[in-house]
Design a protein around this motif. Sequence first.
Motif, PDB file in Angstrom:
ATOM      1  N   PRO A 139       0.861  -1.182   0.000  1.00 14.05           N
ATOM      2  CA  PRO A 139       0.000   0.000   0.000  1.00 14.05           C
ATOM      3  C   PRO A 139       0.899   1.235   0.000  1.00 14.05           C
ATOM      4  O   PRO A 139       2.122   1.113   0.123  1.00 14.05           O
ATOM      5  CB  PRO A 139      -0.743  -0.118   1.328  1.00 14.05           C
ATOM      6  CG  PRO A 139       0.236  -0.792   2.230  1.00 14.05           C
ATOM      7  CD  PRO A 139       1.065  -1.722   1.360  1.00 14.05           C
ATOM      8  N   SER A 140       0.313   2.411  -0.134  1.00 18.69           N
ATOM      9  CA  SER A 140       1.102   3.632  -0.038  1.00 18.69           C
ATOM     10  C   SER A 140       1.765   3.687   1.344  1.00 18.69           C
ATOM     11  O   SER A 140       1.166   3.274   2.340  1.00 18.69           O
ATOM     12  CB  SER A 140       0.210   4.844  -0.273  1.00 18.69           C
ATOM     13  OG  SER A 140      -0.960   4.758   0.520  1.00 18.69           O
ATOM     14  N   ALA A 141       3.027   4.210   1.381  1.00 19.61           N
ATOM     15  CA  ALA A 141       3.826   4.151   2.612  1.00 19.61           C
ATOM     16  C   ALA A 141       3.582   5.374   3.496  1.00 19.61           C
ATOM     17  O   ALA A 141       4.504   6.132   3.815  1.00 19.61           O
ATOM     18  CB  ALA A 141       5.305   4.017   2.256  1.00 19.61           C
ATOM     19  N   ASN A 142       2.329   5.564   3.886  1.00 19.15           N
ATOM     20  CA  ASN A 142       1.962   6.675   4.766  1.00 19.15           C
ATOM     21  C   ASN A 142       1.149   6.109   5.929  1.00 19.15           C
ATOM     22  O   ASN A 142       0.707   4.970   5.883  1.00 19.15           O
ATOM     23  CB  ASN A 142       1.116   7.709   3.999  1.00 19.15           C
ATOM     24  CG  ASN A 142      -0.089   7.067   3.316  1.00 19.15           C
ATOM     25  OD1 ASN A 142       0.002   5.965   2.791  1.00 19.15           O
ATOM     26  ND2 ASN A 142      -1.211   7.747   3.331  1.00 19.15           N
ATOM     27  N   ILE A 143       0.945   6.948   6.950  1.00 19.22           N
ATOM     28  CA  ILE A 143      -0.027   6.583   7.985  1.00 19.22           C
ATOM     29  C   ILE A 143      -1.398   6.681   7.325  1.00 19.22           C
ATOM     30  O   ILE A 143      -1.668   7.638   6.588  1.00 19.22           O
ATOM     31  CB  ILE A 143       0.072   7.572   9.176  1.00 19.22           C
ATOM     32  CG1 ILE A 143       1.400   7.406   9.909  1.00 19.22           C
ATOM     33  CG2 ILE A 143      -1.123   7.433  10.117  1.00 19.22           C
ATOM     34  CD1 ILE A 143       1.494   6.228  10.864  1.00 19.22           C
ATOM     35  N   SER A 144      -2.256   5.683   7.519  1.00 17.10           N
ATOM     36  CA  SER A 144      -3.572   5.681   6.863  1.00 17.10           C
ATOM     37  C   SER A 144      -4.300   6.998   7.108  1.00 17.10           C
ATOM     38  O   SER A 144      -4.340   7.486   8.234  1.00 17.10           O
ATOM     39  CB  SER A 144      -4.434   4.541   7.405  1.00 17.10           C
ATOM     40  OG  SER A 144      -4.187   3.404   6.643  1.00 17.10           O
ATOM     41  N   GLY A 145      -4.838   7.553   6.013  1.00 16.09           N
ATOM     42  CA  GLY A 145      -5.589   8.803   6.135  1.00 16.09           C
ATOM     43  C   GLY A 145      -4.790  10.031   5.753  1.00 16.09           C
ATOM     44  O   GLY A 145      -5.339  11.019   5.308  1.00 16.09           O
ATOM     45  N   SER A 146      -3.442   9.984   5.906  1.00 13.77           N
ATOM     46  CA  SER A 146      -2.656  11.174   5.564  1.00 13.77           C
ATOM     47  C   SER A 146      -2.316  11.166   4.070  1.00 13.77           C
ATOM     48  O   SER A 146      -2.491  10.148   3.400  1.00 13.77           O
ATOM     49  CB  SER A 146      -1.392  11.235   6.435  1.00 13.77           C
ATOM     50  OG  SER A 146      -0.424  10.352   5.952  1.00 13.77           O
ATOM     51  N   PRO A 147      -1.866  12.313   3.514  1.00 11.34           N
ATOM     52  CA  PRO A 147      -1.559  12.329   2.074  1.00 11.34           C
ATOM     53  C   PRO A 147      -0.495  11.274   1.722  1.00 11.34           C
ATOM     54  O   PRO A 147       0.440  11.054   2.489  1.00 11.34           O
ATOM     55  CB  PRO A 147      -1.026  13.745   1.846  1.00 11.34           C
ATOM     56  CG  PRO A 147      -1.625  14.570   2.949  1.00 11.34           C
ATOM     57  CD  PRO A 147      -1.687  13.643   4.130  1.00 11.34           C
ATOM     58  N   SER A 148      -0.637  10.612   0.580  1.00 11.72           N
ATOM     59  CA  SER A 148       0.322   9.577   0.179  1.00 11.72           C
ATOM     60  C   SER A 148       1.706  10.187  -0.033  1.00 11.72           C
ATOM     61  O   SER A 148       1.826  11.351  -0.403  1.00 11.72           O
ATOM     62  CB  SER A 148      -0.147   8.898  -1.113  1.00 11.72           C
ATOM     63  OG  SER A 148      -1.367   8.242  -0.885  1.00 11.72           O
ATOM     64  N   PRO A 149       2.769   9.392   0.203  1.00 10.01           N
ATOM     65  CA  PRO A 149       4.137   9.925   0.143  1.00 10.01           C
ATOM     66  C   PRO A 149       4.717   9.892  -1.267  1.00 10.01           C
ATOM     67  O   PRO A 149       4.733   8.850  -1.920  1.00 10.01           O
ATOM     68  CB  PRO A 149       4.908   8.948   1.044  1.00 10.01           C
ATOM     69  CG  PRO A 149       4.166   7.660   0.907  1.00 10.01           C
ATOM     70  CD  PRO A 149       2.734   7.988   0.605  1.00 10.01           C
ATOM     71  N   THR A 150       5.216  11.032  -1.726  1.00 10.14           N
ATOM     72  CA  THR A 150       5.865  11.056  -3.045  1.00 10.14           C
ATOM     73  C   THR A 150       7.378  11.258  -2.924  1.00 10.14           C
ATOM     74  O   THR A 150       8.066  11.351  -3.929  1.00 10.14           O
ATOM     75  CB  THR A 150       5.245  12.154  -3.936  1.00 10.14           C
ATOM     76  OG1 THR A 150       5.322  13.405  -3.237  1.00 10.14           O
ATOM     77  CG2 THR A 150       3.780  11.859  -4.249  1.00 10.14           C
ATOM     78  N   THR A 151       7.878  11.332  -1.682  1.00 13.97           N
ATOM     79  CA  THR A 151       9.339  11.379  -1.469  1.00 13.97           C
ATOM     80  C   THR A 151       9.672  10.484  -0.261  1.00 13.97           C
ATOM     81  O   THR A 151       8.797  10.184   0.562  1.00 13.97           O
ATOM     82  CB  THR A 151       9.845  12.809  -1.113  1.00 13.97           C
ATOM     83  OG1 THR A 151       9.288  13.187   0.161  1.00 13.97           O
ATOM     84  CG2 THR A 151       9.445  13.832  -2.163  1.00 13.97           C
ATOM     85  N   ALA A 152      10.966  10.107  -0.168  1.00  9.47           N
ATOM     86  CA  ALA A 152      11.405   9.286   0.973  1.00  9.47           C
ATOM     87  C   ALA A 152      11.233  10.083   2.276  1.00  9.47           C
ATOM     88  O   ALA A 152      10.946   9.509   3.330  1.00  9.47           O
ATOM     89  CB  ALA A 152      12.861   8.877   0.782  1.00  9.47           C
ATOM     90  N   GLU A 153      11.361  11.402   2.184  1.00  8.69           N
ATOM     91  CA  GLU A 153      11.194  12.248   3.380  1.00  8.69           C
ATOM     92  C   GLU A 153       9.751  12.184   3.894  1.00  8.69           C
ATOM     93  O   GLU A 153       9.517  12.165   5.102  1.00  8.69           O
ATOM     94  CB  GLU A 153      11.583  13.709   3.085  1.00  8.69           C
ATOM     95  CG  GLU A 153      13.080  13.938   2.900  1.00  8.69           C
ATOM     96  CD  GLU A 153      13.631  13.327   1.615  1.00  8.69           C
ATOM     97  OE1 GLU A 153      12.887  13.255   0.605  1.00  8.69           O
ATOM     98  OE2 GLU A 153      14.811  12.913   1.627  1.00  8.69           O
ATOM     99  N   HIS A 154       8.773  12.161   2.972  1.00  9.20           N
ATOM    100  CA  HIS A 154       7.377  12.008   3.402  1.00  9.20           C
ATOM    101  C   HIS A 154       7.197  10.681   4.148  1.00  9.20           C
ATOM    102  O   HIS A 154       6.497  10.609   5.155  1.00  9.20           O
ATOM    103  CB  HIS A 154       6.405  11.984   2.211  1.00  9.20           C
ATOM    104  CG  HIS A 154       6.318  13.265   1.429  1.00  9.20           C
ATOM    105  ND1 HIS A 154       5.781  13.315   0.164  1.00  9.20           N
ATOM    106  CD2 HIS A 154       6.681  14.525   1.741  1.00  9.20           C
ATOM    107  CE1 HIS A 154       5.818  14.559  -0.277  1.00  9.20           C
ATOM    108  NE2 HIS A 154       6.360  15.317   0.659  1.00  9.20           N
ATOM    109  N   VAL A 155       7.821   9.614   3.617  1.00  9.40           N
ATOM    110  CA  VAL A 155       7.704   8.294   4.256  1.00  9.40           C
ATOM    111  C   VAL A 155       8.232   8.384   5.682  1.00  9.40           C
ATOM    112  O   VAL A 155       7.567   7.955   6.641  1.00  9.40           O
ATOM    113  CB  VAL A 155       8.517   7.217   3.489  1.00  9.40           C
ATOM    114  CG1 VAL A 155       8.489   5.887   4.233  1.00  9.40           C
ATOM    115  CG2 VAL A 155       8.004   7.054   2.057  1.00  9.40           C
ATOM    116  N   LEU A 156       9.426   8.999   5.830  1.00  7.62           N
ATOM    117  CA  LEU A 156      10.042   9.068   7.156  1.00  7.62           C
ATOM    118  C   LEU A 156       9.224   9.938   8.102  1.00  7.62           C
ATOM    119  O   LEU A 156       9.119   9.642   9.295  1.00  7.62           O
ATOM    120  CB  LEU A 156      11.487   9.573   7.035  1.00  7.62           C
ATOM    121  CG  LEU A 156      12.438   8.524   6.426  1.00  7.62           C
ATOM    122  CD1 LEU A 156      13.761   9.157   6.022  1.00  7.62           C
ATOM    123  CD2 LEU A 156      12.673   7.371   7.411  1.00  7.62           C
TER     124      LEU A 156
END
Length: 336
Positions: A139-156
């Motif tokens: 699945p998208s590598a975000n906390i469920s509900g938050s905007p999906s991550p388009t950079t590794a920094e968003h994931v972190l």
Amino acid sequence: MQTVRLSDNKEGIVAAARILRDGGVVAIPTETVYGLAASAYNDNAIAKVFSAKGRPQDNPLIVHISSLDMLNEVAVEIPKEAEKLAEAFWPGPLTLVLKKSENVAQSVSKGLSTVAVRMPEDKVAREIIKQSCLPLAAPSANISGSPSPTTAEHVLADLDGRIDAVVMSGSSNVGLESTVVTLSVSPPTLLRPGAVTVEQLKKFLPDLVIDKAVLCEPLKDEQVASPGMKYKHYSPKTELFLVEAGSEAFVEFVNGKTDCAAICFDEDLDKIKTKALCYGSVSDPKTQASKLFSLLRKTDTLGVSKVYVHAPEKSGIGLAVYNRLIRAAAFKVITL
Ligand code: TXA
Ligand code: MG
């Protein structure tokens, strides 16, 4: 847990594949958004994905493959249309819902008899799948509900300390999740719009229909074809409104408000007196798509209580941008 930062070179790819083979979870780049990957054959690893994201337990995952041989491992009774779509759009941002093979862990599809499959275009993603010799549920590598991550920094920002590793690569160039089409019902149905557009799909699936959850809010307890459609999604903490209006009306509307910011088209930026972020030209939905999730993450740093977003066209990739925005705005639409 310490989240290991891996590079996107050969060494990083081998390390990511090893963690995945050992039942770990690794955030990997894809051309759509970063995905949180785990072996599609390992219920235990899949459970870690759900727990790291806080994902609702009935929302199934997409399985990522690197070859057509792998497609035959995860799906059965593959229809001719699927072969044609795969030939036209894979590797790329199209997910097909097909009949599930027994090989796939039960927890991937959450009890459904189908499985969602795609072959990503991102070379690092495909190499990780190949090296691990595993189809990867992601699945998208975000906390469920938050905007999906388009950079590794968003994931972190969302998952540091909650996952085994992240492969640090560039920005996802599409910026929105894949188009999801189910071929397991008749007529074939678009469950989620993405960069592969309805117009493109209709050349292969002339009787394609658009599921009503794409643009409308599902009723409480309503059965939806794609469980992901019923959850609140992509939301920043700031309250968001989608504004359907011409250029002049939008500018006049936001200029008459206080304690707010605007997400507007490039053409209107100079005319807007409140804080504003632009998400591309009005006629360039591809750029709007690539900027959207980053901008949604930024809205919480603006120090305002409301954000008004100028609604895009609902055709081509614009339909996908609209679909994400209407969810980010919890279906609050202002029509001028
Ligand atoms: O672009 C993408 O698809 C990204 C990257 C990482 O590949 N992944 C992604 O996964 O967006 P996720 O979990 O955020 O969204 C998966 C969507 C959900 O709406 C889910 O309900 C739907 O696909 N889905 C998965 N399996 C399904 C199935 N068997 N039938 C119907 N819908 C399904
Ligand atoms: Mg998601």
